[in-house]
Design a protein around this motif. Structure first.
Motif, PDB file in Angstrom:
ATOM      1  N   PHE A  97      31.081  37.971  49.101  1.00  0.00           N
ATOM      2  CA  PHE A  97      31.745  38.057  50.395  1.00  0.00           C
ATOM      3  C   PHE A  97      32.800  36.974  50.594  1.00  0.00           C
ATOM      4  CE2 PHE A  97      27.503  40.004  51.124  1.00  0.00           C
ATOM      5  CZ  PHE A  97      27.950  41.298  51.340  1.00  0.00           C
ATOM      6  N   ALA A  98      32.661  35.858  49.910  1.00  0.00           N
ATOM      7  CA  ALA A  98      33.663  34.797  50.029  1.00  0.00           C
ATOM      8  C   ALA A  98      35.006  35.275  49.482  1.00  0.00           C
ATOM      9  CB  ALA A  98      33.199  33.548  49.287  1.00  0.00           C
ATOM     10  N   ARG A  99      34.973  35.909  48.312  1.00  0.00           N
ATOM     11  CA  ARG A  99      36.215  36.395  47.713  1.00  0.00           C
ATOM     12  C   ARG A  99      36.750  37.619  48.446  1.00  0.00           C
ATOM     13  NH1 ARG A  99      35.156  37.249  41.585  1.00  0.00           N
ATOM     14  NH2 ARG A  99      37.419  37.493  41.474  1.00  0.00           N
ATOM     15  N   ILE A 100      35.856  38.461  48.942  1.00  0.00           N
ATOM     16  CA  ILE A 100      36.295  39.611  49.737  1.00  0.00           C
ATOM     17  C   ILE A 100      36.993  39.118  51.004  1.00  0.00           C
ATOM     18  CG2 ILE A 100      35.511  41.554  51.146  1.00  0.00           C
ATOM     19  CD1 ILE A 100      33.307  42.017  49.056  1.00  0.00           C
ATOM     20  N   GLY A 101      36.416  38.098  51.622  1.00  0.00           N
ATOM     21  CA  GLY A 101      37.027  37.530  52.818  1.00  0.00           C
ATOM     22  C   GLY A 101      38.380  36.919  52.527  1.00  0.00           C
ATOM     23  N   ARG A 102      38.477  36.232  51.389  1.00  0.00           N
ATOM     24  CA  ARG A 102      39.758  35.639  50.997  1.00  0.00           C
ATOM     25  C   ARG A 102      40.803  36.728  50.803  1.00  0.00           C
ATOM     26  NH1 ARG A 102      41.031  33.642  44.921  1.00  0.00           N
ATOM     27  NH2 ARG A 102      43.291  33.740  45.093  1.00  0.00           N
ATOM     28  N   ALA A 103      40.423  37.822  50.141  1.00  0.00           N
ATOM     29  CA  ALA A 103      41.361  38.920  49.908  1.00  0.00           C
ATOM     30  C   ALA A 103      41.805  39.550  51.224  1.00  0.00           C
ATOM     31  CB  ALA A 103      40.716  39.973  49.007  1.00  0.00           C
ATOM     32  N   ALA A 128      48.276  42.008  47.189  1.00  0.00           N
ATOM     33  CA  ALA A 128      47.465  41.047  47.945  1.00  0.00           C
ATOM     34  C   ALA A 128      45.975  41.333  47.779  1.00  0.00           C
ATOM     35  CB  ALA A 128      47.858  41.094  49.422  1.00  0.00           C
ATOM     36  N   TYR A 129      45.593  42.593  47.843  1.00  0.00           N
ATOM     37  CA  TYR A 129      44.177  42.942  47.679  1.00  0.00           C
ATOM     38  C   TYR A 129      43.682  42.651  46.262  1.00  0.00           C
ATOM     39  CZ  TYR A 129      43.821  45.322  52.200  1.00  0.00           C
ATOM     40  OH  TYR A 129      43.776  45.612  53.547  1.00  0.00           O
ATOM     41  N   LEU A 130      44.556  42.819  45.272  1.00  0.00           N
ATOM     42  CA  LEU A 130      44.147  42.633  43.880  1.00  0.00           C
ATOM     43  C   LEU A 130      44.344  41.206  43.385  1.00  0.00           C
ATOM     44  CD1 LEU A 130      45.556  45.962  42.420  1.00  0.00           C
ATOM     45  CD2 LEU A 130      43.157  45.383  42.815  1.00  0.00           C
ATOM     46  N   ASP A 131      44.999  40.374  44.172  1.00  0.00           N
ATOM     47  CA  ASP A 131      45.265  38.995  43.764  1.00  0.00           C
ATOM     48  C   ASP A 131      43.979  38.237  43.466  1.00  0.00           C
ATOM     49  OD1 ASP A 131      47.458  36.862  43.598  1.00  0.00           O
ATOM     50  OD2 ASP A 131      46.022  35.912  44.946  1.00  0.00           O
ATOM     51  N   VAL A 132      42.955  38.475  44.258  1.00  0.00           N
ATOM     52  CA  VAL A 132      41.688  37.765  44.084  1.00  0.00           C
ATOM     53  C   VAL A 132      41.002  38.160  42.777  1.00  0.00           C
ATOM     54  CG1 VAL A 132      40.248  39.467  45.271  1.00  0.00           C
ATOM     55  CG2 VAL A 132      39.610  37.052  45.335  1.00  0.00           C
ATOM     56  N   ILE A 133      41.328  39.339  42.260  1.00  0.00           N
ATOM     57  CA  ILE A 133      40.777  39.779  40.976  1.00  0.00           C
ATOM     58  C   ILE A 133      41.634  39.257  39.829  1.00  0.00           C
ATOM     59  CG2 ILE A 133      40.262  41.805  39.544  1.00  0.00           C
ATOM     60  CD1 ILE A 133      39.686  43.306  42.187  1.00  0.00           C
ATOM     61  N   ALA A 134      42.945  39.307  40.011  1.00  0.00           N
ATOM     62  CA  ALA A 134      43.851  38.808  38.973  1.00  0.00           C
ATOM     63  C   ALA A 134      43.754  37.300  38.824  1.00  0.00           C
ATOM     64  CB  ALA A 134      45.290  39.204  39.310  1.00  0.00           C
ATOM     65  N   HIS A 135      43.530  36.604  39.945  1.00  0.00           N
ATOM     66  CA  HIS A 135      43.490  35.143  39.951  1.00  0.00           C
ATOM     67  C   HIS A 135      42.239  34.667  40.685  1.00  0.00           C
ATOM     68  CE1 HIS A 135      47.560  35.851  38.766  1.00  0.00           C
ATOM     69  NE2 HIS A 135      47.907  36.280  39.951  1.00  0.00           N
ATOM     70  N   PRO A 136      41.091  34.724  40.060  1.00  0.00           N
ATOM     71  CA  PRO A 136      39.840  34.377  40.746  1.00  0.00           C
ATOM     72  C   PRO A 136      39.726  32.918  41.146  1.00  0.00           C
ATOM     73  CG  PRO A 136      39.461  34.707  38.398  1.00  0.00           C
ATOM     74  CD  PRO A 136      40.855  35.168  38.672  1.00  0.00           C
ATOM     75  N   LEU A 178      54.557  41.730  40.295  1.00  0.00           N
ATOM     76  CA  LEU A 178      54.467  40.822  41.434  1.00  0.00           C
ATOM     77  C   LEU A 178      53.379  39.776  41.224  1.00  0.00           C
ATOM     78  CD1 LEU A 178      55.624  40.228  44.207  1.00  0.00           C
ATOM     79  CD2 LEU A 178      54.047  41.894  45.180  1.00  0.00           C
ATOM     80  N   LEU A 179      52.281  40.179  40.612  1.00  0.00           N
ATOM     81  CA  LEU A 179      51.166  39.262  40.389  1.00  0.00           C
ATOM     82  C   LEU A 179      51.423  38.269  39.259  1.00  0.00           C
ATOM     83  CD1 LEU A 179      48.182  41.740  40.816  1.00  0.00           C
ATOM     84  CD2 LEU A 179      48.770  39.840  42.330  1.00  0.00           C
ATOM     85  N   THR A 180      52.422  38.523  38.418  1.00  0.00           N
ATOM     86  CA  THR A 180      52.689  37.622  37.292  1.00  0.00           C
ATOM     87  C   THR A 180      53.973  36.832  37.461  1.00  0.00           C
ATOM     88  OG1 THR A 180      53.789  39.420  36.086  1.00  0.00           O
ATOM     89  CG2 THR A 180      51.459  39.049  35.629  1.00  0.00           C
ATOM     90  N   GLU A 181      54.758  37.130  38.487  1.00  0.00           N
ATOM     91  CA  GLU A 181      56.032  36.446  38.688  1.00  0.00           C
ATOM     92  C   GLU A 181      55.775  35.015  39.133  1.00  0.00           C
ATOM     93  OE1 GLU A 181      60.312  37.772  40.588  1.00  0.00           O
ATOM     94  OE2 GLU A 181      58.459  38.517  41.445  1.00  0.00           O
ATOM     95  N   ALA A 182      56.317  34.043  38.395  1.00  0.00           N
ATOM     96  CA  ALA A 182      55.990  32.650  38.720  1.00  0.00           C
ATOM     97  C   ALA A 182      57.126  31.673  38.465  1.00  0.00           C
ATOM     98  CB  ALA A 182      54.764  32.221  37.919  1.00  0.00           C
ATOM     99  N   SER A 183      58.359  32.151  38.387  1.00  0.00           N
ATOM    100  CA  SER A 183      59.482  31.243  38.165  1.00  0.00           C
ATOM    101  C   SER A 183      59.665  30.313  39.352  1.00  0.00           C
ATOM    102  CB  SER A 183      60.769  32.047  37.949  1.00  0.00           C
ATOM    103  OG  SER A 183      61.895  31.205  38.019  1.00  0.00           O
ATOM    104  N   PRO A 184      59.932  29.028  39.122  1.00  0.00           N
ATOM    105  CA  PRO A 184      60.125  28.096  40.229  1.00  0.00           C
ATOM    106  C   PRO A 184      61.437  28.318  40.974  1.00  0.00           C
ATOM    107  CG  PRO A 184      60.587  27.004  38.152  1.00  0.00           C
ATOM    108  CD  PRO A 184      60.009  28.350  37.811  1.00  0.00           C
ATOM    109  N   ASP A 185      62.353  29.128  40.406  1.00  0.00           N
ATOM    110  CA  ASP A 185      63.649  29.369  41.044  1.00  0.00           C
ATOM    111  C   ASP A 185      63.508  30.488  42.059  1.00  0.00           C
ATOM    112  OD1 ASP A 185      66.203  29.765  41.839  1.00  0.00           O
ATOM    113  OD2 ASP A 185      67.028  30.172  39.847  1.00  0.00           O
TER     114      ASP A 185
END
Length: 241
Positions: A97-103, A128-136, A178-185
């Motif tokens: 429930f902690a991770r579900i709540g975060r999502a 946004a819903y899948l972010d918690v699974i991609a990045h636990p 979207l879940l893998t995009e991480a450029s600082p620019d």
């Protein structure tokens, strides 16, 4: 069996209505299940503004019932699909429930910010819903945690979930990108990326407020990219004042 929502014998008086044409303002009659109609006065064809196929998010007969949406309403596919993703996320996390709540918090913030910034909400909400699974690991919410976000192995389960749900290929690709995009620019980033990143940061700020870790707050607010996110965090901070 015919879907009651499509069977006219179950319709109420408000199932047939008139709406003004967005081009000439003449009244155009719509049935509640019409996707588009053409204006009799100027010929302009437009999407039914009251179109509601929310049931298509979970009904297994949706494809036969709804059929192919017109090009003008293509964005509805992703918008409806986000509800399937939300259910799949909860099933995947089971009793966590902690991770579900975060999502849920992340998705709520992403929806609010994305709507104001006119981002593609279908893509943003699915991500946004899948972010918690991609990045636990919560550390992925920090701006310098690029290694984890770039790790393709973290997306294996996300891709599998999207495939199991029958996600259209363009939508699945957009969500994973979207879940893998991480450029600082940030100048090279899409609005969807900035919205999701701001929603992540606000979710983390809320967690720090809950844990009373004040040193993070100034740095967290400073890294918000959108005006909508900055307004939202002010509301949240005022509530905790």
């Amino acid at each position: 069996m015919k879907c009651p929502g499509r069977d006219m014998q179950y319709w109420k008086d408000d199932a047939i209505y008139e709406v003004p044409c967005p081009r000439c303002t003449s009244e155009v009659e719509f049935y509640k299940d019409d996707t588009t109609r053409s204006c009799g006065a100027c010929g302009h064809r437009f999407v039914n503004p009251r179109l509601d196929f929310g049931c298509a998010a979970y009904c297994k007969y949706a494809a036969q019932c709804v059929g192919t949406l017109p090009e003008e309403a293509a964005h509805l596919t992703a918008d409806l699909f986000k509800d399937k993703v939300a259910v799949a996320m909860k099933k995947e996390l089971k009793g966590d429930f902690a991770r579900i709540g975060r999502a849920a918090r992340l998705a709520a913030h992403a929806e609010k910010i994305g709507a104001e910034e006119q981002a593609d909400l279908g893509i943003v909400m699915c991500a946004a819903y899948l972010d918690v699974i991609a990045h636990p690991n919560l550390s992925n919410l920090y701006p310098d945690a690029t290694a984890e976000r770039n790790d393709p192995h973290n997306l294996d389960r996300v891709r599998a979930i999207l495939e199991e749900l029958g996600a259209p290929a363009p939508l699945a690709a957009a969500v994973c990108d979207l879940l893998t995009e991480a450029s600082p620019d940030k100048s090279k980033k899409s609005m969807e990326f900035l919205v999701l990143r701001d929603a992540r940061r606000i979710t983390m700020i809320e967690q720090h407020l809950k844990n009373q870790k004040e040193p993070f707050l100034a740095n967290g607010v400073e890294h918000l990219h959108t005006g909508s996110a900055r307004r939202l965090i002010k509301e949240i901070l005022n509530q905790h004042a």
